[in-house]
Motif scaffolding. Sequence first.
Motif: not given
Length: 200
Positions: A40-41, A43-44, A47-48
Amino acid sequence: MFVAIDGVAGAGKTTQADLILKKCNAAGISCLVSSAYEKGKKSIFDKFVRDYTLTDNDTAITFLFQALYCIQQKEVADALHNTDLIIADRWNVSFLAYHSMFGELSELGDEFLQKLDNLTFKNTQPDKSILLDVSPETAYLRYIDREKQKSAIPIKDMSFFIKTVDFYRKYAQKHNWHIINGEDTPENVHTQMLRVMGIN
């Protein structure tokens, strides 16, 4: 026990960490798998980086990774006294492996890198470290297959894998790590990992 699994991208670290977690869950052993960037980290993070157009900004990406490593260090430190087994999917040597050879930090010298390493990881050291050793060619092919959905970080070329594999091999031998052939079958690698950790 705190165990770090390290190695070049594509060595199979996340696969093995997940297999050990399943084994521990089935055996009633409390287990935490901690990673700075995976799942999950990632994808975050991606995106950032894309939203703020930082893809080619090596310094900004470095600082973002250090923030993720700070989160990972705290997660591990908080679990040290109430978890049977903690597995780090990469630990501080991953930081040193990259920044001693690539990017802007590589120009600042070992003393600077060590200070930044200590600031981030606070000298939290694994009880055991395992190198999943694969050839640069194998790592590269696995990496390219995994990154078909291109991440925000530019795809590495073969020279990156050659240098990084060499770094890990030398570091692991110097510091008496457990070295496991990551090109063996996942089942055989898993068996060897369990043996190192003393899990039946």
